[in-house]
Scaffold this motif. Structure first.
Motif, PDB file in Angstrom:
ATOM      1  N   ALA A  60      21.149  16.913 -11.286  1.00 41.88           N
ATOM      2  CA  ALA A  60      19.896  16.376 -11.851  1.00 41.88           C
ATOM      3  C   ALA A  60      20.121  14.966 -12.282  1.00 41.88           C
ATOM      4  O   ALA A  60      19.104  14.085 -11.941  1.00 41.88           O
ATOM      5  CB  ALA A  60      19.260  17.196 -13.016  1.00 41.88           C
ATOM      6  N   ASN A  61      21.070  14.597 -13.029  1.00 41.13           N
ATOM      7  CA  ASN A  61      21.073  13.259 -13.888  1.00 41.13           C
ATOM      8  C   ASN A  61      21.318  12.411 -12.667  1.00 41.13           C
ATOM      9  O   ASN A  61      20.936  11.080 -12.706  1.00 41.13           O
ATOM     10  CB  ASN A  61      22.189  13.143 -14.610  1.00 41.13           C
ATOM     11  N   HIS A  62      22.066  12.421 -11.653  1.00 36.47           N
ATOM     12  CA  HIS A  62      22.342  11.712 -10.544  1.00 36.47           C
ATOM     13  C   HIS A  62      21.053  11.272  -9.711  1.00 36.47           C
ATOM     14  O   HIS A  62      20.661  10.312  -9.343  1.00 36.47           O
ATOM     15  CB  HIS A  62      23.395  12.094  -9.485  1.00 36.47           C
ATOM     16  N   ALA A  63      20.260  12.553  -9.704  1.00 38.77           N
ATOM     17  CA  ALA A  63      18.932  12.270  -8.800  1.00 38.77           C
ATOM     18  C   ALA A  63      17.762  11.436  -9.532  1.00 38.77           C
ATOM     19  O   ALA A  63      17.077  10.871  -8.993  1.00 38.77           O
ATOM     20  CB  ALA A  63      18.270  13.623  -8.345  1.00 38.77           C
ATOM     21  N   ARG A  64      17.866  11.454 -10.966  1.00 36.74           N
ATOM     22  CA  ARG A  64      16.917  11.071 -11.779  1.00 36.74           C
ATOM     23  C   ARG A  64      15.457  11.316 -11.278  1.00 36.74           C
ATOM     24  O   ARG A  64      14.540  10.571 -11.063  1.00 36.74           O
ATOM     25  CB  ARG A  64      16.923   9.330 -11.666  1.00 36.74           C
ATOM     26  N   PRO A  65      15.197  12.671 -11.505  1.00 32.53           N
ATOM     27  CA  PRO A  65      13.746  13.117 -11.139  1.00 32.53           C
ATOM     28  C   PRO A  65      12.677  12.806 -12.091  1.00 32.53           C
ATOM     29  O   PRO A  65      13.144  12.507 -13.250  1.00 32.53           O
ATOM     30  CB  PRO A  65      14.137  14.515 -10.848  1.00 32.53           C
ATOM     31  N   ALA A  66      11.404  12.888 -11.613  1.00 32.13           N
ATOM     32  CA  ALA A  66      10.489  12.708 -12.581  1.00 32.13           C
ATOM     33  C   ALA A  66      10.560  13.958 -13.878  1.00 32.13           C
ATOM     34  O   ALA A  66       9.992  13.827 -14.664  1.00 32.13           O
ATOM     35  CB  ALA A  66       9.012  12.592 -12.139  1.00 32.13           C
ATOM     36  N   ALA A  67      10.983  15.077 -13.313  1.00 39.27           N
ATOM     37  CA  ALA A  67      10.977  16.021 -14.428  1.00 39.27           C
ATOM     38  C   ALA A  67      12.221  17.276 -13.651  1.00 39.27           C
ATOM     39  O   ALA A  67      12.273  17.502 -12.603  1.00 39.27           O
ATOM     40  CB  ALA A  67       9.627  17.000 -14.303  1.00 39.27           C
ATOM     41  N   CYS A  68      12.790  17.885 -14.766  1.00 39.86           N
ATOM     42  CA  CYS A  68      13.683  19.026 -14.390  1.00 39.86           C
ATOM     43  C   CYS A  68      13.248  20.367 -14.965  1.00 39.86           C
ATOM     44  O   CYS A  68      12.712  20.382 -16.126  1.00 39.86           O
ATOM     45  CB  CYS A  68      14.984  18.654 -15.266  1.00 39.86           C
ATOM     46  N   ILE A  69      13.224  21.212 -14.071  1.00 37.17           N
ATOM     47  CA  ILE A  69      12.680  22.910 -14.424  1.00 37.17           C
ATOM     48  C   ILE A  69      13.941  23.607 -14.203  1.00 37.17           C
ATOM     49  O   ILE A  69      14.341  23.740 -13.216  1.00 37.17           O
ATOM     50  CB  ILE A  69      11.648  23.142 -13.663  1.00 37.17           C
ATOM     51  N   VAL A  70      14.428  24.448 -15.430  1.00 37.18           N
ATOM     52  CA  VAL A  70      15.380  25.397 -15.037  1.00 37.18           C
ATOM     53  C   VAL A  70      14.625  26.718 -15.381  1.00 37.18           C
ATOM     54  O   VAL A  70      13.761  27.087 -16.279  1.00 37.18           O
ATOM     55  CB  VAL A  70      16.237  25.399 -16.427  1.00 37.18           C
ATOM     56  N   LEU A  71      15.090  27.714 -14.253  1.00 40.89           N
ATOM     57  CA  LEU A  71      14.365  28.904 -14.439  1.00 40.89           C
ATOM     58  C   LEU A  71      15.053  30.019 -14.998  1.00 40.89           C
ATOM     59  O   LEU A  71      16.072  30.245 -14.347  1.00 40.89           O
ATOM     60  CB  LEU A  71      13.634  29.192 -12.796  1.00 40.89           C
ATOM     61  N   HIS A  72      14.527  30.878 -15.500  1.00 39.26           N
ATOM     62  CA  HIS A  72      15.118  32.261 -16.131  1.00 39.26           C
ATOM     63  C   HIS A  72      14.389  33.545 -16.004  1.00 39.26           C
ATOM     64  O   HIS A  72      12.991  33.249 -15.748  1.00 39.26           O
ATOM     65  CB  HIS A  72      15.627  32.086 -17.625  1.00 39.26           C
ATOM     66  N   ALA A  73      14.776  34.555 -16.154  1.00 40.83           N
ATOM     67  CA  ALA A  73      13.830  35.791 -16.170  1.00 40.83           C
ATOM     68  C   ALA A  73      14.469  36.677 -17.392  1.00 40.83           C
ATOM     69  O   ALA A  73      15.617  36.889 -17.208  1.00 40.83           O
ATOM     70  CB  ALA A  73      13.833  36.488 -14.668  1.00 40.83           C
ATOM     71  N   THR A  74      13.719  37.664 -17.816  1.00 39.04           N
ATOM     72  CA  THR A  74      14.152  38.615 -18.770  1.00 39.04           C
ATOM     73  C   THR A  74      13.261  39.873 -18.727  1.00 39.04           C
ATOM     74  O   THR A  74      11.892  39.714 -18.292  1.00 39.04           O
ATOM     75  CB  THR A  74      14.197  37.999 -20.178  1.00 39.04           C
ATOM     76  N   SER A  75      13.663  41.108 -18.920  1.00 37.23           N
ATOM     77  CA  SER A  75      12.783  42.339 -19.227  1.00 37.23           C
ATOM     78  C   SER A  75      12.487  42.490 -20.630  1.00 37.23           C
ATOM     79  O   SER A  75      11.769  43.509 -20.868  1.00 37.23           O
ATOM     80  CB  SER A  75      13.788  43.475 -18.746  1.00 37.23           C
ATOM     81  N   THR A  76      12.866  41.691 -21.390  1.00 37.98           N
ATOM     82  CA  THR A  76      12.254  41.775 -22.953  1.00 37.98           C
ATOM     83  C   THR A  76      11.377  40.484 -23.207  1.00 37.98           C
ATOM     84  O   THR A  76      11.073  39.719 -22.371  1.00 37.98           O
ATOM     85  CB  THR A  76      13.385  41.698 -23.573  1.00 37.98           C
ATOM     86  N   GLY A  77      10.448  40.949 -24.469  1.00 39.27           N
ATOM     87  CA  GLY A  77       9.494  39.993 -24.879  1.00 39.27           C
ATOM     88  C   GLY A  77       8.201  40.243 -23.784  1.00 39.27           C
ATOM     89  O   GLY A  77       8.238  41.007 -22.737  1.00 39.27           O
ATOM     90  N   SER A  78       7.395  39.085 -23.658  1.00 33.33           N
ATOM     91  CA  SER A  78       6.162  39.311 -22.862  1.00 33.33           C
ATOM     92  C   SER A  78       5.632  37.780 -22.684  1.00 33.33           C
ATOM     93  O   SER A  78       5.645  36.718 -23.339  1.00 33.33           O
ATOM     94  CB  SER A  78       4.873  39.975 -23.581  1.00 33.33           C
ATOM     95  N   GLY A  79       5.062  37.771 -21.516  1.00 38.90           N
ATOM     96  CA  GLY A  79       4.383  36.359 -20.837  1.00 38.90           C
ATOM     97  C   GLY A  79       5.497  35.557 -20.375  1.00 38.90           C
ATOM     98  O   GLY A  79       6.785  35.853 -19.973  1.00 38.90           O
ATOM     99  N   VAL A  80       5.372  34.313 -20.685  1.00 38.61           N
ATOM    100  CA  VAL A  80       6.070  33.306 -19.899  1.00 38.61           C
ATOM    101  C   VAL A  80       6.533  32.445 -21.288  1.00 38.61           C
ATOM    102  O   VAL A  80       5.889  31.824 -21.963  1.00 38.61           O
ATOM    103  CB  VAL A  80       5.235  32.341 -18.931  1.00 38.61           C
ATOM    104  N   HIS A  81       7.938  32.152 -21.243  1.00 34.65           N
ATOM    105  CA  HIS A  81       8.445  31.444 -22.365  1.00 34.65           C
ATOM    106  C   HIS A  81       8.809  30.110 -21.853  1.00 34.65           C
ATOM    107  O   HIS A  81       9.693  30.003 -20.835  1.00 34.65           O
ATOM    108  CB  HIS A  81       9.796  32.445 -22.708  1.00 34.65           C
ATOM    109  N   ILE A  82       8.671  28.865 -22.596  1.00 28.82           N
ATOM    110  CA  ILE A  82       8.865  27.655 -22.230  1.00 28.82           C
ATOM    111  C   ILE A  82       9.710  26.958 -23.282  1.00 28.82           C
ATOM    112  O   ILE A  82       9.427  27.177 -24.275  1.00 28.82           O
ATOM    113  CB  ILE A  82       7.804  26.786 -21.984  1.00 28.82           C
TER     114      ILE A  82
END
Length: 270
Positions: A127-149
């Motif tokens: 990521a740091n080498h590419a110097r993007p406008a934004a970086c998004i890291v994706l996870h998933a879970t079976s606990t909690g509710s909705g989308v966590h940012i």
């Protein structure tokens, strides 16, 4: 401590629906908050530095997004219902997001597009080498509710323009944190518009702390219990999330990395 605010306003100011700070690496968030991606011990000596500081995005980079599907290979992540592995969900979600971003005129750099063993340091280096406008890291879970940012729990410096010529690896994100919070808020607005419940939090977690781009981690949790159509493994749910992320990043590009002007066609700061 958790703070709540009124429904998200479509304005420049940030409105964090919930703010949870993990006090130290490896410490779980406070009780009754969404589970954050697990922080791992440092795999790099503290003397390692990031030599490439973030700069205003020229035309070459305003259309560039970095996607990191968390986990992979022997690191399977969480085990979701029906024995589905988190690493498979994040990879599928990343593929959906990439397709939508490409249709919107973005170029996507992925940490990996197959089931691959990678350290968080390796992901951050890409990521740091590419110097993007934004970086998004994706996870998933079976606990909690909705989308966590999640955004980094590091403290932004009083004067981000006074960044040193080198950044310590474990606090590299600090100087980009204000932009990360704006990206998180923009994505939160898009989820709200898409009728998806969303919580914004902060946590100390890799590789967010090591990134020099505006960076957020997005974790899918179930929308409602007892229905398979609301699980992170559901393709329809994933597509709604992917579309909201693509919409948010398109708005982010317009507001924060506008196209070069006729007076400065290269877009490179003079």
């Amino acid at each position: 401590m958790t703070q709540h605010c009124n429904p998200i306003l479509k304005a420049a100011t940030l409105c964090l629906l919930a703010l949870t700070t993990a006090a130290s690496r490896g410490q779980a968030p406070a009780a009754q908050t969404p589970s954050a991606p697990t922080a791992t011990p440092s795999q790099r000596d503290q003397s390692f530095y990031v030599s490439q500081l973030p700069k205003p995005a020229p035309a070459l980079y305003r259309n560039l997004i970095f996607l990191d599907a968390a986990h992979g290979g022997s690191d399977t992540g969480a085990r979701l219902p029906n024995n589905v592995l988190e690493k498979d969900v994040t990879l599928a979600l990343a593929s959906r997001i990439k397709a939508l971003l490409a249709a919107a005129g973005f170029y996507v750099v992925s940490s990996h597009e197959t089931d691959t063993d990678m350290t968080t340091d390796q992901r951050a280096e890409i990521a740091n080498h590419a110097r993007p406008a934004a970086c998004i890291v994706l996870h998933a879970t079976s606990t909690g509710s909705g989308v966590h940012i999640f955004t980094s729990a590091l403290t932004a410096p009083d004067d981000p323009t006074a960044a040193p010529r080198v950044l310590p690896w474990d606090t590299a994100q600090a100087y980009t944190l204000p932009q990360s919070l704006r990206v998180a808020n923009q994505i939160g607005l898009a989820f709200t518009d898409a009728k998806l419940p969303v919580i914004l939090t902060q946590a100390t977690v890799r590789p967010l702390d090591n990134l020099t781009c505006p960076a957020v981690a997005i974790e899918l949790a179930p929308l409602a219990s007892g229905s398979s159509s609301f699980r992170p493994t559901d393709s329809g749910y994933q597509q709604r999330v992917a579309q909201a992320i693509a919409t948010a990043l398109t708005t982010w590009r317009t507001l924060n990395a506008p196209p070069p002007s006729q007076a400065n066609p290269t877009g490179v700061p003079r």
